[in-house]
Design a protein around this motif. Structure first.
Motif, PDB file in Angstrom:
ATOM      1  N   LEU A   1      27.619  29.420  37.605  1.00 25.63           N
ATOM      2  CA  LEU A   1      28.602  28.423  38.019  1.00 25.63           C
ATOM      3  C   LEU A   1      28.594  28.237  39.530  1.00 25.63           C
ATOM      4  CD1 LEU A   1      31.601  29.491  35.753  1.00 25.63           C
ATOM      5  CD2 LEU A   1      29.999  27.601  35.367  1.00 25.63           C
ATOM      6  N   GLY A   2      28.771  26.995  39.946  1.00 20.41           N
ATOM      7  CA  GLY A   2      28.900  26.665  41.361  1.00 20.41           C
ATOM      8  C   GLY A   2      30.349  26.772  41.794  1.00 20.41           C
ATOM      9  N   ASP A   3      30.681  26.128  42.924  1.00 19.65           N
ATOM     10  CA  ASP A   3      32.023  26.242  43.485  1.00 19.65           C
ATOM     11  C   ASP A   3      33.119  25.776  42.527  1.00 19.65           C
ATOM     12  OD1 ASP A   3      30.976  27.328  45.789  1.00 19.65           O
ATOM     13  OD2 ASP A   3      31.010  25.433  46.897  1.00 19.65           O
ATOM     14  N   GLY A   4      32.953  24.585  41.948  1.00 14.49           N
ATOM     15  CA  GLY A   4      33.984  24.046  41.057  1.00 14.49           C
ATOM     16  C   GLY A   4      34.198  24.914  39.838  1.00 14.49           C
ATOM     17  N   GLY A   5      33.115  25.321  39.203  1.00  8.90           N
ATOM     18  CA  GLY A   5      33.216  26.188  38.034  1.00  8.90           C
ATOM     19  C   GLY A   5      33.741  27.566  38.390  1.00  8.90           C
ATOM     20  N   SER A   6      33.349  28.055  39.551  1.00  6.34           N
ATOM     21  CA  SER A   6      33.816  29.377  39.989  1.00  6.34           C
ATOM     22  C   SER A   6      35.318  29.370  40.233  1.00  6.34           C
ATOM     23  CB  SER A   6      33.079  29.814  41.252  1.00  6.34           C
ATOM     24  OG  SER A   6      31.712  30.016  40.977  1.00  6.34           O
ATOM     25  N   GLU A   7      35.818  28.291  40.826  1.00  3.66           N
ATOM     26  CA  GLU A   7      37.267  28.172  41.046  1.00  3.66           C
ATOM     27  C   GLU A   7      38.008  28.124  39.716  1.00  3.66           C
ATOM     28  OE1 GLU A   7      38.240  24.929  43.667  1.00  3.66           O
ATOM     29  OE2 GLU A   7      36.752  25.579  45.137  1.00  3.66           O
ATOM     30  N   ALA A   8      37.477  27.355  38.765  1.00  5.49           N
ATOM     31  CA  ALA A   8      38.108  27.263  37.444  1.00  5.49           C
ATOM     32  C   ALA A   8      38.068  28.616  36.737  1.00  5.49           C
ATOM     33  CB  ALA A   8      37.423  26.189  36.598  1.00  5.49           C
ATOM     34  N   ALA A   9      36.949  29.338  36.850  1.00  4.91           N
ATOM     35  CA  ALA A   9      36.827  30.660  36.227  1.00  4.91           C
ATOM     36  C   ALA A   9      37.834  31.635  36.844  1.00  4.91           C
ATOM     37  CB  ALA A   9      35.404  31.188  36.359  1.00  4.91           C
ATOM     38  N   ALA A  10      37.998  31.592  38.152  1.00  4.97           N
ATOM     39  CA  ALA A  10      38.959  32.471  38.823  1.00  4.97           C
ATOM     40  C   ALA A  10      40.390  32.145  38.384  1.00  4.97           C
ATOM     41  CB  ALA A  10      38.822  32.354  40.337  1.00  4.97           C
ATOM     42  N   ALA A  11      40.699  30.852  38.258  1.00  8.75           N
ATOM     43  CA  ALA A  11      42.028  30.447  37.792  1.00  8.75           C
ATOM     44  C   ALA A  11      42.253  30.913  36.354  1.00  8.75           C
ATOM     45  CB  ALA A  11      42.183  28.931  37.900  1.00  8.75           C
TER      46      ALA A  11
ATOM     47  N   LEU B   1      44.235  45.237  25.021  1.00  9.39           N
ATOM     48  CA  LEU B   1      43.845  43.826  25.139  1.00  9.39           C
ATOM     49  C   LEU B   1      42.603  43.780  26.023  1.00  9.39           C
ATOM     50  CD1 LEU B   1      47.226  44.010  25.664  1.00  9.39           C
ATOM     51  CD2 LEU B   1      46.903  41.619  25.129  1.00  9.39           C
ATOM     52  N   THR B   2      41.592  43.040  25.601  1.00  8.86           N
ATOM     53  CA  THR B   2      40.342  42.956  26.355  1.00  8.86           C
ATOM     54  C   THR B   2      39.957  41.497  26.545  1.00  8.86           C
ATOM     55  OG1 THR B   2      39.573  45.078  25.462  1.00  8.86           O
ATOM     56  CG2 THR B   2      37.903  43.632  26.403  1.00  8.86           C
ATOM     57  N   TYR B   3      39.513  41.175  27.777  1.00  2.93           N
ATOM     58  CA  TYR B   3      39.029  39.824  28.075  1.00  2.93           C
ATOM     59  C   TYR B   3      37.894  39.886  29.087  1.00  2.93           C
ATOM     60  CZ  TYR B   3      42.157  40.212  32.161  1.00  2.93           C
ATOM     61  OH  TYR B   3      42.789  40.613  33.300  1.00  2.93           O
ATOM     62  N   SER B   4      37.145  38.792  29.185  1.00  2.00           N
ATOM     63  CA  SER B   4      36.008  38.701  30.115  1.00  2.00           C
ATOM     64  C   SER B   4      36.486  38.329  31.512  1.00  2.00           C
ATOM     65  CB  SER B   4      35.019  37.633  29.645  1.00  2.00           C
ATOM     66  OG  SER B   4      34.491  37.977  28.395  1.00  2.00           O
ATOM     67  N   THR B   5      35.782  38.849  32.520  1.00  3.65           N
ATOM     68  CA  THR B   5      36.126  38.546  33.908  1.00  3.65           C
ATOM     69  C   THR B   5      35.521  37.218  34.353  1.00  3.65           C
ATOM     70  OG1 THR B   5      34.179  39.630  34.822  1.00  3.65           O
ATOM     71  CG2 THR B   5      36.143  41.017  34.491  1.00  3.65           C
ATOM     72  N   ALA B   6      36.085  36.663  35.411  1.00  2.00           N
ATOM     73  CA  ALA B   6      35.546  35.446  36.019  1.00  2.00           C
ATOM     74  C   ALA B   6      34.142  35.708  36.552  1.00  2.00           C
ATOM     75  CB  ALA B   6      36.464  34.952  37.133  1.00  2.00           C
ATOM     76  N   ALA B   7      33.944  36.868  37.167  1.00  2.00           N
ATOM     77  CA  ALA B   7      32.636  37.189  37.734  1.00  2.00           C
ATOM     78  C   ALA B   7      31.552  37.157  36.660  1.00  2.00           C
ATOM     79  CB  ALA B   7      32.672  38.560  38.416  1.00  2.00           C
ATOM     80  N   TRP B   8      31.882  37.649  35.479  1.00  2.00           N
ATOM     81  CA  TRP B   8      30.918  37.645  34.378  1.00  2.00           C
ATOM     82  C   TRP B   8      30.578  36.210  33.965  1.00  2.00           C
ATOM     83  CZ3 TRP B   8      31.124  35.981  29.270  1.00  2.00           C
ATOM     84  CH2 TRP B   8      30.076  36.404  28.453  1.00  2.00           C
ATOM     85  N   LEU B   9      31.622  35.367  33.834  1.00  2.00           N
ATOM     86  CA  LEU B   9      31.391  33.958  33.475  1.00  2.00           C
ATOM     87  C   LEU B   9      30.557  33.253  34.539  1.00  2.00           C
ATOM     88  CD1 LEU B   9      34.901  32.927  32.112  1.00  2.00           C
ATOM     89  CD2 LEU B   9      32.780  33.068  30.794  1.00  2.00           C
ATOM     90  N   ILE B  10      30.885  33.508  35.797  1.00  2.00           N
ATOM     91  CA  ILE B  10      30.173  32.870  36.907  1.00  2.00           C
ATOM     92  C   ILE B  10      28.701  33.273  36.889  1.00  2.00           C
ATOM     93  CG2 ILE B  10      29.967  32.828  39.424  1.00  2.00           C
ATOM     94  CD1 ILE B  10      33.131  33.172  39.419  1.00  2.00           C
ATOM     95  N   GLN B  11      28.447  34.563  36.735  1.00  5.35           N
ATOM     96  CA  GLN B  11      27.071  35.037  36.717  1.00  5.35           C
ATOM     97  C   GLN B  11      26.338  34.567  35.469  1.00  5.35           C
ATOM     98  OE1 GLN B  11      26.356  39.053  35.767  1.00  5.35           O
ATOM     99  NE2 GLN B  11      24.209  38.942  36.350  1.00  5.35           N
ATOM    100  N   ARG B  12      26.960  34.685  34.332  1.00  5.72           N
ATOM    101  CA  ARG B  12      26.309  34.332  33.067  1.00  5.72           C
ATOM    102  C   ARG B  12      25.854  32.893  33.050  1.00  5.72           C
ATOM    103  NH1 ARG B  12      28.477  34.602  26.811  1.00  5.72           N
ATOM    104  NH2 ARG B  12      26.390  34.438  25.935  1.00  5.72           N
ATOM    105  N   HIS B  13      26.714  32.000  33.567  1.00  5.19           N
ATOM    106  CA  HIS B  13      26.425  30.571  33.480  1.00  5.19           C
ATOM    107  C   HIS B  13      25.945  29.964  34.792  1.00  5.19           C
ATOM    108  CE1 HIS B  13      27.807  30.560  29.404  1.00  5.19           C
ATOM    109  NE2 HIS B  13      28.926  31.144  29.783  1.00  5.19           N
TER     110      HIS B  13
END
Length: 137
Positions: free
Chosen positions: A113-123, A99-111
């Motif tokens: 993301l600020g604090d709110g988006g980073s928290e949502a990505a981590a969740a 099973l493979t999925y993208s990390t929060a860090a990748w989403l945060i960097q790619r887009h």
């Protein structure tokens, strides 16, 4: 035995103890139990077969919850490009299932993301880890 591997820092790949069909079904059940909706299942192997090409079992599960995805898009609307969330279930040449999925860090960097988006990505990544763990063990 380490069942997690990745040669890409933006991806997590986890080995399943189950055969391919059971892993997919267990994953969909875990996603639903976690309160998310499975929007679609893309059977890449079946699609390849329609084109006359053989591909080992490979299925993309697309799922989400507007309460999570919307937080990402409120921060950076283009994050919608990576939504709904996705997990790829695939079988390698030794018949091992992953099973493979993208990390929060990748989403945060790619887009960006600020604090709110980073928290949502981590969740979201925590949920991805949870459902993949349930599906694979």
């Amino acid at each position: 035995m380490n069942n997690t591997t990745s040669d890409d820092p933006g991806l997590v790949t986890l080995r399943s103890a189950w055969p391919f069909p059971a892993t997919v079904e267990r994953l969909c059940a875990a996603v639903t139990t976690a309160g998310y909706h499975v929007f679609s299942r893309v059977d890449h192997a079946a699609n390849a077969a329609h084109a006359g090409i053989t591909l080992r079992p490979t299925e993309l599960i697309l799922f989400g919850d507007p309460r999570v995805g919307t937080e990402l898009m409120l921060d950076q609307q283009r994050a919608g490009l990576d939504l709904p969330s996705k997990i790829l279930v695939w079988q390698d040449e030794q018949d091992k299932v992953w099973l493979t999925y993208s990390t929060a860090a990748w989403l945060i960097q790619r887009h960006g993301l600020g604090d709110g988006g980073s928290e949502a990505a981590a969740a979201l990544e925590a949920t991805l880890a949870q459902v993949c763990g349930q599906a694979s063990q």
